[in-house]
Write a protein that holds these residues in place. Sequence first.
Motif, PDB file in Angstrom:
ATOM      1  N   VAL A 121      19.829  37.218 -18.430  1.00  0.00           N
ATOM      2  CA  VAL A 121      19.805  36.821 -17.023  1.00  0.00           C
ATOM      3  C   VAL A 121      20.141  35.345 -16.843  1.00  0.00           C
ATOM      4  O   VAL A 121      20.946  34.978 -15.966  1.00  0.00           O
ATOM      5  CB  VAL A 121      18.433  37.143 -16.399  1.00  0.00           C
ATOM      6  CG1 VAL A 121      18.386  36.691 -14.946  1.00  0.00           C
ATOM      7  CG2 VAL A 121      18.159  38.640 -16.493  1.00  0.00           C
ATOM      8  N   ASP A 145      16.144  38.634 -10.560  1.00  0.00           N
ATOM      9  CA  ASP A 145      15.778  38.997 -11.927  1.00  0.00           C
ATOM     10  C   ASP A 145      15.305  37.799 -12.738  1.00  0.00           C
ATOM     11  O   ASP A 145      14.618  37.955 -13.745  1.00  0.00           O
ATOM     12  CB  ASP A 145      16.966  39.660 -12.628  1.00  0.00           C
ATOM     13  CG  ASP A 145      17.044  41.145 -12.319  1.00  0.00           C
ATOM     14  OD1 ASP A 145      16.182  41.639 -11.574  1.00  0.00           O
ATOM     15  OD2 ASP A 145      17.962  41.808 -12.829  1.00  0.00           O
ATOM     16  N   PRO A 156      12.153  42.001 -13.405  1.00  0.00           N
ATOM     17  CA  PRO A 156      13.572  41.935 -13.771  1.00  0.00           C
ATOM     18  C   PRO A 156      14.098  43.324 -14.137  1.00  0.00           C
ATOM     19  O   PRO A 156      13.479  44.031 -14.908  1.00  0.00           O
ATOM     20  CB  PRO A 156      13.577  41.006 -14.992  1.00  0.00           C
ATOM     21  CG  PRO A 156      12.292  40.254 -14.924  1.00  0.00           C
ATOM     22  CD  PRO A 156      11.310  41.204 -14.292  1.00  0.00           C
TER      23      PRO A 156
END
Length: 386
Positions: A140, A170, A378
Amino acid sequence: MTELTQRLRQLHAYLEADPANIHLLFELADLYLQFGQAQACEEVLSRLLAEDPGHFGGRSLAGICLMRQNHLDDAIAAFDDLRREGWEEPALFYNLAYALLLQGRYAEAEIYAAKAASQRDILPQAGPLFARALHFQGKVNEAVAACEQALSEHPEWLPMYGLLATLYLDQENFAAAEIVARQVLDVVPKDPDAATVMGMLSISKQDLDVAIPMLDQACTSRPNSSRALMGQGLVSMLQGDLKKAELRVSEALQYMPGHVGSWHVLAWCRILQQQPSAAKEALLEALRLDRNFADTHGGLAIVAIMEGKMGEAQKSVKRALGLNPSSFPGLYAESLIFQAGGHPIQAQAIYGKLMESSVLPDGTSLQQAVARTVALSPFGKDTPAG
């Protein structure tokens, strides 16, 4: 008559006079693909490649045509043939990465998306593809950096802002996610990424008046959006319609079968409907994907308690809280064990921990706890955004 339809007729007329014209054949094939007529596109491409078997554009278009028909293995093979011959066009790397992404081969997709993204001045859409390839692997922070870098160079590329909002969500940067999502929706009111982000954030606040239209809009714009479907499932859970919630979550899992948290939600839908056997099936799928996820063991403990298997439940609780002392299912299962064993004081202490935690604020129901946890967790790994 539309401009494209008129051009289609013109090309057919020109080709009657010059049937072997490569440029006209390529434009006609491309136009058919724009109309969604894959078979007609293939027929024209066969004529083109009979005239010029090595034609890069025609062979690339043939790969795209295969990809549009979901013949991903054949499409990847077609693009790979061009790559091995030494072609290094950004569009080739982009199309190869896209096909690999659709096939779930995210690490390979990242390699070729990175090559395409290195020439964003030629192909700006390569930036979002590269960021998505990173995102689908759970990278991420790297995906956020890639997205921000691409937008610094191409601030006009609007589709990337919705992706950035998703990535901020996320990254658990909720304030930034909401700011960007609102900005996107001001300009592109039907952006599915931004609408999904706003829907998930609204679920976490239990503001269903906002969540419902946002998620409905996202699913209308992108019917295969796993995250938006999951959001609709969470809304149904909050409304107490557990059958509908289970249906929506099952639909979401068709598009992200590798996402552990979604199997947890499916299990909770079944736990709340007093279906321990079916809940266990979902949790075993989650366990198959990741044996070290605390919430899976906590869920299995709850199922064991429902089945009266207290020894098995205690072992699962021990595993859950050993992996994560704050695991909501683990703590909840532990409280149920104390309660079942006639230890109300210890049970109340565990309930107190739950009520003080950020996962389950005081007064919320189990449905609200699960919905909030999933909405703000997430998704990342193996979670295509559509």
